[in-house]
Design a protein around this motif. Structure first.
Motif, PDB file in Angstrom:
ATOM      1  N   UNK A  31       1.084   9.311   2.652  1.00 55.71           N
ATOM      2  CA  UNK A  31       1.636   8.259   3.497  1.00 55.71           C
ATOM      3  C   UNK A  31       1.389   8.513   4.975  1.00 55.71           C
ATOM      4  N   UNK A  32       1.754   9.700   5.423  1.00 59.97           N
ATOM      5  CA  UNK A  32       1.659   9.962   6.862  1.00 59.97           C
ATOM      6  C   UNK A  32       0.217   9.856   7.353  1.00 59.97           C
ATOM      7  N   UNK A  33      -0.728  10.537   6.712  1.00 62.09           N
ATOM      8  CA  UNK A  33      -2.109  10.368   7.162  1.00 62.09           C
ATOM      9  C   UNK A  33      -2.530   8.911   7.150  1.00 62.09           C
ATOM     10  N   UNK A  34      -2.158   8.206   6.085  1.00 62.53           N
ATOM     11  CA  UNK A  34      -2.568   6.812   5.993  1.00 62.53           C
ATOM     12  C   UNK A  34      -2.025   6.007   7.160  1.00 62.53           C
ATOM     13  N   UNK A  35      -0.712   6.170   7.392  1.00 59.51           N
ATOM     14  CA  UNK A  35      -0.062   5.367   8.422  1.00 59.51           C
ATOM     15  C   UNK A  35      -0.606   5.668   9.808  1.00 59.51           C
ATOM     16  N   UNK A  36      -0.937   6.922  10.045  1.00 59.20           N
ATOM     17  CA  UNK A  36      -1.316   7.297  11.401  1.00 59.20           C
ATOM     18  C   UNK A  36      -2.810   7.166  11.630  1.00 59.20           C
ATOM     19  N   UNK A  37      -3.610   7.393  10.595  1.00 62.47           N
ATOM     20  CA  UNK A  37      -5.053   7.436  10.819  1.00 62.47           C
ATOM     21  C   UNK A  37      -5.708   6.089  10.566  1.00 62.47           C
ATOM     22  N   UNK A  38      -5.345   5.442   9.477  1.00 69.00           N
ATOM     23  CA  UNK A  38      -6.065   4.229   9.102  1.00 69.00           C
ATOM     24  C   UNK A  38      -6.008   3.139  10.175  1.00 69.00           C
ATOM     25  N   UNK A  39      -4.833   2.826  10.744  1.00 68.13           N
ATOM     26  CA  UNK A  39      -4.825   1.777  11.768  1.00 68.13           C
ATOM     27  C   UNK A  39      -5.717   2.133  12.964  1.00 68.13           C
ATOM     28  N   UNK A  40      -5.636   3.367  13.425  1.00 70.83           N
ATOM     29  CA  UNK A  40      -6.450   3.768  14.569  1.00 70.83           C
ATOM     30  C   UNK A  40      -7.932   3.641  14.239  1.00 70.83           C
ATOM     31  N   UNK A  41      -8.274   4.084  13.032  1.00 72.24           N
ATOM     32  CA  UNK A  41      -9.662   4.019  12.595  1.00 72.24           C
ATOM     33  C   UNK A  41     -10.142   2.573  12.541  1.00 72.24           C
TER      34      UNK A  41
ATOM     35  N   UNK B 290       0.846  -1.199   0.000  1.00 75.12           N
ATOM     36  CA  UNK B 290       0.000   0.000   0.000  1.00 75.12           C
ATOM     37  C   UNK B 290       0.875   1.240   0.000  1.00 75.12           C
ATOM     38  N   UNK B 291       1.864   1.244   0.880  1.00 77.58           N
ATOM     39  CA  UNK B 291       2.701   2.440   0.991  1.00 77.58           C
ATOM     40  C   UNK B 291       3.401   2.744  -0.321  1.00 77.58           C
ATOM     41  N   UNK B 292       3.825   1.677  -1.013  1.00 78.08           N
ATOM     42  CA  UNK B 292       4.575   1.961  -2.227  1.00 78.08           C
ATOM     43  C   UNK B 292       3.666   2.447  -3.336  1.00 78.08           C
ATOM     44  N   UNK B 293       2.358   2.207  -3.208  1.00 81.90           N
ATOM     45  CA  UNK B 293       1.454   2.717  -4.238  1.00 81.90           C
ATOM     46  C   UNK B 293       0.849   4.064  -3.872  1.00 81.90           C
ATOM     47  N   UNK B 294       0.929   4.423  -2.609  1.00 80.34           N
ATOM     48  CA  UNK B 294       0.338   5.701  -2.196  1.00 80.34           C
ATOM     49  C   UNK B 294       1.207   6.858  -2.667  1.00 80.34           C
ATOM     50  N   UNK B 295       0.578   7.970  -3.045  1.00 83.87           N
ATOM     51  CA  UNK B 295       1.383   9.155  -3.298  1.00 83.87           C
ATOM     52  C   UNK B 295       2.025   9.601  -1.979  1.00 83.87           C
TER      53      UNK B 295
END
Lengths: 241, 509
Positions: free
Chosen positions: B314-324, B305-310
């Motif tokens: 990355x930072x929002x994805x990494x920090x928000x998605x797991x918590x959500x 996922x990270x390698x496909x994300x712009x």
């Protein structure tokens, strides 16, 4: 209960005894890259890409040619491997020259090549000319010898070793090594087999080889060889016409 | 014989009088469960439980040899692998046990979700279960760090750099995780404590609560379309069902659990024997750059996922998605405590699970096949196909050397070996004419570096002549029709010129 216990015990015994033959038994621990001393690993990782798997059939000279191994001494091998070959695309491998190999690893490569690829008799035929150039060559004389001895196979349209671009990328010594020891993997005969079809013929003398190399060197276009030179669209040398 | 039996019974009675365990154990074992619940679908939870004990058992044995110090850890694993009889097998069991456990816990969770088993009154069982999942993943991650090899080192480095992206407290978190600003001895001690004391201790406590609730609340009834869960009536309905159409848990349902757990243990053992333990790969030393670290299987999808994300995502994805995701999982039973359990009536749930499963599979597959970093030793290590060398002209052969020496192979594969950042070049000559090849090499473009300034004219010429040979034997290289016309006139001109000058012997066309 008894048979089951016996079977289990037998299994355990088999597992312990045959444990090193289980498919999952781990291989030997991975050592640090600069501690690798195994010739095959070193060669496959560092040299195979250019000198070919098992030392032949690569784009650069076949190190597995026993005649080449007989021609060259250890010090020279070490010099080229450690520091690279000026004028040819052989990179420097020693850590001292910016490469990745320690001196011990270079030694391991040299001993490995010797034990694997040289044969006791060395050159079977006549004594070869020396590895390195001895006298200055005479280009016009070399051209004549070239015409007589080489052009049958290296007709202009086939094997363009007179192409200035090719010559810009190979050093005199590399040419010399290939003329004396040949390249059996791709069909270049050694110095004593320049007869028709690669048959034995009067061996070339050291002087003749010097001359041929001088001739080939004279075709080389020095400006083409240097890096970063602006491309000259009309840099036509005689050989290109 | 008779005497011995009597003595045993007496000893048993002595203990039982004091411990009084017989009653609760009997209660737990013989409690009635709905007949249909004794299904093969309900074996995953007990399998996870069994695996946990396998992990504890093998883990204790490993801890007897393992040295949790940065200097010794790597060596002690090699001692286990090679010097202690069956040490490698033990490591294999623990490593594969961990993978199986993560998988089984996930499957268990999907099954519980699809069966609506998280609904009233089993909300807390689910919530505790979510924590159990997190702790299982935590065990998998910390365990991988204890391996303390190159993969662990870089995996940890990535973990730390993810942490460091947390606003404000990122630096502090990294410090806390690593026990200092860098990965060092303190890091390993910290992870050892986590992996051996903190997480397992909590995990056991939570498992106890989880299992306690399963026993107290009874195994979930088989979901029937139309049998709707209501807070007011559920307990009564369940007990009615368990008593009119029920069987005792032991042996009614238990034998399936036993068989399945046994099968899973056997599968772990087979994997350990056949595939062996994981690592250790090379030594954890950042000065060794000849390495291609790869994350463990279960974390691969994140990398994909990270390698496909712009990058800015990355930072929002990494920090928000797991918590959500965790928040949603925790809230789920509270939001949907009532209603239908059957998957026939819950299309969204089914769709969700299948979408997640398929995307996870695809991402993991991409993760195993995508080259994460260029293939750094291709240029000096991978020989070129032999026929390319034999059929080449000396100039093209020299071009092959240039191709290797300029490390084009780090990004391009030829003959199946080499990097995959750029397209494979085996048939490039059928796609590009020689002028296009030259243009591509000189100017680059589209992630292809421009080599115009790094190659001499002769090197370019040789390289292009080599690239021109890269076409299948039965398919000629691409050519430019107009160039043929120009070449024809040039040839005619130079023939005229050549007849004026004496022909030069060493000439090439």
């Amino acid at each position: 209960m008894r048979p089951l216990a016996q079977v289990l015990l037998a299994c355990l015994a088999a597992l312990t005894a045959g444990c090193e033959h289980a498919p999952g038994y781990p291989g030997s621990p991975i050592v640090r890259p600069h501690e690798v001393a195994d010739f095959d690993t070193l060669y496959d990782e560092n040299c195979a890409a250019c000198h070919g798997a098992k030392g032949e059939n690569g784009p650069a000279i076949d190190l597995a040619n026993p005649e080449y191994q007989a021609l060259v001494d250890d010090a020279t091998l070490r010099k080229w491997i450690s520091g690279g070959m000026p004028g040819a695309e052989m990179p420097a491998f020693a850590q001292s020259a910016g490469g990745m190999l320690t001196d011990a690893q270079v030694s391991a490569l040299i001993t490995g090549m010797r034990t694997r690829w040289s044969r006791p008799s060395g050159f079977s035929g006549p004594t070869p000319p020396p590895y390195a150039q001895t006298q200055t060559g005479d280009a016009p004389a070399g051209e004549e010898t070239y015409q007589a001895r080489c052009s049958a196979c290296h007709a202009p349209s086939q094997q363009q070793i007179t192409s200035p671009d090719y010559l810009a990328l190979v050093s005199d010594q590399a040419l010399r090594s290939m003329i004396i020891a040949g390249r059996p993997d791709i069909g270049q005969p050694d110095w004593s087999h320049f007869g028709p079809g690669g048959k034995a013929a009067t061996p070339l003398t050291a002087q003749e080889i010097d001359n041929i190399v001088a001739y080939l060197a004279s075709l080389r276009n020095p400006t083409q060889a240097t890096n970063y030179a602006p491309q000259q669209p009309d840099a036509t040398t005689p050989a290109e016409r | 014989m008779q005497r011995m039996k009597q003595t045993t019974l007496n000893v048993y009675a002595w203990f039982e009088r004091r411990l009084q365990l017989e009653g609760p154990v009997k209660d737990a074992a013989l409690h009635q469960v709905p007949r249909q619940t004794a299904s093969w679908w309900y074996v995953f939870g007990s399998a996870a439980f069994t695996l946990l004990f396998l992990q504890i058992f093998t883990g204790i044995l490993l801890a007897m040899v393992y040295v949790p110090s940065a200097g010794e850890a790597w060596r002690s694993l090699n001692v286990l692998n090679h010097q202690i009889p069956l040490g490698w097998f033990l490591r294999g069991l623990h490593g594969w046990g961990s993978n199986f456990m993560v998988a089984i816990v996930l499957i268990h969770m999907a099954q519980v979700f699809l069966f609506g088993a998280y609904k009233f009154p089993r909300e807390l069982t689910w919530i505790v279960g979510v924590f159990l999942l997190l702790m299982t993943l935590g065990m998998a991650f910390t365990g991988q760090v204890l391996r303390f090899d190159q993969d662990a080192y870089w995996g940890l480095g990535i973990g730390a750099s993810i942490m460091s992206r947390v606003p404000w407290i990122g630096g502090g978190l990294v410090h806390l995780l690593l026990g200092g600003p860098i990965i060092a001895g303190a890091t390993l001690s910290r992870f050892f404590a986590l992996h051996v004391f903190v997480i397992p201790g909590t995990l056991l406590l939570f498992v106890f609560v989880h299992v306690w609730m399963v026993l107290k609340l009874g195994v979930n009834d088989w979901p029937m379309p139309g049998r709707v869960v209501r807070r007011e009536t559920y307990m009564e309905e369940y007990h009615h069902l368990a008593h009119t159409d029920g069987i005792p848990f032991v042996p009614g349902a238990f034998w399936k659990d036993l068989i399945f757990s046994g099968a899973i243990l056997a599968a772990v053992a087979v994997c350990a024997v056949v595939f062996g333990p994981f690592g250790p790969s090379g030594q954890p030393d950042p000065s060794i750059i000849q390495t291609v670290p790869k994350p463990d299987f279960f974390f691969l999808w994140i990398y994909t996922i990270l390698s496909y994300l712009p990058p800015q995502m990355e930072t929002p994805f990494l920090l928000i998605v797991p918590l959500l995701a965790i928040a949603i999982l925790l809230a789920l039973p509270l939001i949907a405590a009532e209603g239908e359990k059957s998957w026939y009536r819950r299309p969204v749930a089914v769709l969700l699970v299948s979408t997640l499963a398929v995307s996870w599979g695809v991402l993991t597959r991409l993760g195993t096949t995508t080259p994460w970093s260029p293939h750094m030793s291709a240029w000096s290590g991978d020989p070129l196909p032999v026929n390319r060398i034999h059929d080449a002209t000396p100039l093209a052969r020299q071009g092959a050397v240039v191709f290797q020496v300029k490390q084009c192979r780090n990004c391009h594969s030829v003959g199946g070996s080499g990097g995959e950042r750029g397209p494979a070049l085996d048939t490039v000559a059928t796609r590009l004419t020689i002028d296009q090849l030259r243009f591509k090499v000189v100017t680059g473009g589209g992630n292809m570096p421009a080599y115009g300034k790094n190659l001499s004219p002769s090197e370019i010429e040789a390289l292009v002549r080599f690239l021109e040979t890269l076409h299948p034997a039965n398919e000629p290289p691409a050519y430019d029709a107009s160039r043929r016309a120009v070449e024809a006139t040039q040839a005619a001109e130079s023939a005229g010129e050549a007849s004026r000058l004496a022909p030069h012997p060493g000439s090439t066309p």
